[in-house]
Design a protein around this motif. Structure first.
Motif, PDB file in Angstrom:
ATOM      1  N   ASP A 135      -0.895  -1.128 -11.805  1.00 29.90           N
ATOM      2  CA  ASP A 135      -0.367  -0.405 -12.751  1.00 29.90           C
ATOM      3  C   ASP A 135      -1.046  -0.405 -14.114  1.00 29.90           C
ATOM      4  O   ASP A 135      -0.960  -1.162 -14.800  1.00 29.90           O
ATOM      5  CB  ASP A 135       1.081  -1.031 -13.202  1.00 29.90           C
ATOM      6  N   ASN A 136      -1.861   0.760 -14.198  1.00 32.15           N
ATOM      7  CA  ASN A 136      -2.831   0.768 -15.235  1.00 32.15           C
ATOM      8  C   ASN A 136      -2.260   0.849 -16.517  1.00 32.15           C
ATOM      9  O   ASN A 136      -2.704   0.326 -17.764  1.00 32.15           O
ATOM     10  CB  ASN A 136      -3.882   1.839 -14.856  1.00 32.15           C
ATOM     11  N   SER A 187       2.158  -0.690  -5.681  1.00 30.73           N
ATOM     12  CA  SER A 187       1.882  -0.835  -7.081  1.00 30.73           C
ATOM     13  C   SER A 187       1.610  -2.509  -7.284  1.00 30.73           C
ATOM     14  O   SER A 187       2.625  -3.128  -7.163  1.00 30.73           O
ATOM     15  CB  SER A 187       2.935  -0.059  -8.259  1.00 30.73           C
ATOM     16  N   ALA A 230       0.610  -0.438 -17.374  1.00 25.91           N
ATOM     17  CA  ALA A 230       0.960  -1.719 -17.970  1.00 25.91           C
ATOM     18  C   ALA A 230      -0.086  -2.605 -18.317  1.00 25.91           C
ATOM     19  O   ALA A 230      -0.390  -3.543 -19.300  1.00 25.91           O
ATOM     20  CB  ALA A 230       1.694  -2.471 -16.612  1.00 25.91           C
ATOM     21  N   GLN A 256      -6.645  -6.854 -11.924  1.00 27.29           N
ATOM     22  CA  GLN A 256      -5.980  -5.959 -11.161  1.00 27.29           C
ATOM     23  C   GLN A 256      -6.190  -6.149  -9.716  1.00 27.29           C
ATOM     24  O   GLN A 256      -5.719  -4.943  -9.114  1.00 27.29           O
ATOM     25  CB  GLN A 256      -6.304  -4.614 -11.623  1.00 27.29           C
ATOM     26  N   LYS A 309       0.871  -5.614  -9.899  1.00 21.50           N
ATOM     27  CA  LYS A 309       1.170  -5.620 -11.394  1.00 21.50           C
ATOM     28  C   LYS A 309      -0.189  -6.566 -11.966  1.00 21.50           C
ATOM     29  O   LYS A 309      -0.438  -7.533 -11.477  1.00 21.50           O
ATOM     30  CB  LYS A 309       2.475  -6.932 -11.480  1.00 21.50           C
ATOM     31  N   SER A 332      -7.243   6.060 -13.885  1.00 18.76           N
ATOM     32  CA  SER A 332      -7.312   4.737 -14.509  1.00 18.76           C
ATOM     33  C   SER A 332      -7.798   4.861 -15.880  1.00 18.76           C
ATOM     34  O   SER A 332      -6.964   4.139 -16.989  1.00 18.76           O
ATOM     35  CB  SER A 332      -8.317   4.005 -13.872  1.00 18.76           C
ATOM     36  N   SER A 384       2.624   4.193  -0.911  1.00 14.40           N
ATOM     37  CA  SER A 384       2.140   3.675  -2.163  1.00 14.40           C
ATOM     38  C   SER A 384       2.644   2.218  -2.488  1.00 14.40           C
ATOM     39  O   SER A 384       3.625   1.941  -2.117  1.00 14.40           O
ATOM     40  CB  SER A 384       2.804   4.691  -3.155  1.00 14.40           C
ATOM     41  N   GLU A 418      -4.545   6.499 -17.931  1.00 16.65           N
ATOM     42  CA  GLU A 418      -3.073   5.633 -18.036  1.00 16.65           C
ATOM     43  C   GLU A 418      -3.597   4.186 -18.685  1.00 16.65           C
ATOM     44  O   GLU A 418      -2.611   3.724 -19.223  1.00 16.65           O
ATOM     45  CB  GLU A 418      -2.853   5.027 -16.488  1.00 16.65           C
TER      46      GLU A 418
END
Length: 326
Positions: free
Chosen positions: A141-142, A305, A144, A278, A307, A174, A303, A177
């Motif tokens: 989650d870029n 995601s 975040a 990441q 953290k 990336s 998908s 975001e």
């Protein structure tokens, strides 16, 4: 001219009509030759970047464990080359393509063409947007991650801070975001947190060195408090510029993104304050496992995601633990 949407059968028919073999056809479509045909093709944005070098290493290790042949392609940060490579992958019989796109929107048409030809597509690190068919994505989650960088600034400088932002590849999800996360986090801190300049260094260390040198020269009398670099290779360049300017890294703090080994070593040495983990290994391993399941059982690609975690000197052991999650 061979159109991007042309099917494998039509391409082969064209080659036969022209008296060409499949090897010549591969050259016509710009295919990166890599030995025998592979059912899984992985196209990386730029294998000169340490992050993608690490991701490729994890990919090859997972492929060996799964017993699957994978062809790796390097787009060299060129959308046209990456599109050509993906067209060739379909012609050569790939069943699943894993792609870290150079540009989120530029690859949408190529992804649609692959799907129309029966080739499944899944993205890693950066997503693909704007196509007719949604492409499943495995990545951090870029937003975040960018927010975590900004939150560190707000917490560390309660009275406010002057911030420089060095962005990575323009047009990539990336970058878009992470920038959003940084902006949102600093805005939440209030007007005392100011982005004094925001420039791109295209994910390159040498460009970040030059960009940061120019910024520090222009701000000689009032240097920034923090330089936020949206990847670690650029952070290495920024650190060199801070040192060359005769500034103390404790005064002008540098934060990166990716948690590459060099960045973690700089944090341990006290030269860099933080980076965002990441987990490229978990990203690519998850995507490859899904690709293999798709080939073997027809399972749908999904998908995922992940953290991101802000790594500082206080939780360096967390970076090692995350790296072991495979």
């Amino acid at each position: 001219m061979i159109r991007p949407s042309m099917s494998r059968r039509r391409l082969l028919g064209l080659a036969a009509g022209l008296g060409l073999g499949t090897a010549a056809l591969g050259l016509m479509t710009g295919c990166a030759r890599g030995g025998a045909e592979a059912e899984v093709v992985v196209s990386f944005n730029d294998l000169s970047q340490p992050f993608f070098v690490a991701m490729r290493r994890e990919l090859e290790d997972e492929a060996a464990k799964l017993g699957v042949k994978v062809q790796v392609l390097d787009a060299q940060n060129n959308s046209s080359k990456q599109i050509s490579d993906l067209q060739a992958a379909a012609v050569q019989g790939a069943k699943v393509v894993i792609v870290a796109p150079t540009d989120s929107k530029a690859l949408a048409g190529a992804a649609d063409d692959l799907v129309e030809q029966g080739v499944a597509v899944i993205s890693v690190d950066r997503n693909i947007a704007g196509g007719k068919t949604a492409v499943p994505h495995v990545g951090a989650d870029n937003v975040a991650g960018g927010r975590a960088m900004a939150d560190w600034v707000v917490k560390t400088y309660p009275a406010g801070a002057r911030v420089v932002v060095i962005t990575n590849d323009p047009g990539s999800s990336s970058s878009i975001e992470r920038v959003k996360g940084v902006h949102d986090g600093l805005a939440a801190g209030g007007p005392a947190f100011k982005i004094v300049t925001e420039q791109t260094a295209n994910s390159k260390r040498d460009q970040a060195l030059t960009v940061t040198q120019n910024i520090l020269t222009s701000m000689r009398d009032t240097p920034p408090d923090v330089i936020l670099c949206l990847n670690d290779d650029m952070a290495m360049g920024a650190l060199e510029a801070v040192r060359a300017a005769g500034l103390d890294s404790a005064k002008v703090k540098v934060i990166g993104f990716d948690a590459i080994p060099e960045a973690l070593a700089r944090i341990k040495a006290g030269e860099m304050v933080a980076t965002v983990e990441q987990n490229p290994g978990l990203q690519i391993r998850t995507a490859l496992r899904q690709a293999v399941d798709k080939i073997k059982s027809g399972a749908a690609l999904k998908s995922v995601s992940l953290k991101p975690v802000l790594i500082t000197s206080g939780n360096l052991t967390e970076a090692s633990r995350i790296g072991e999650m495979k």
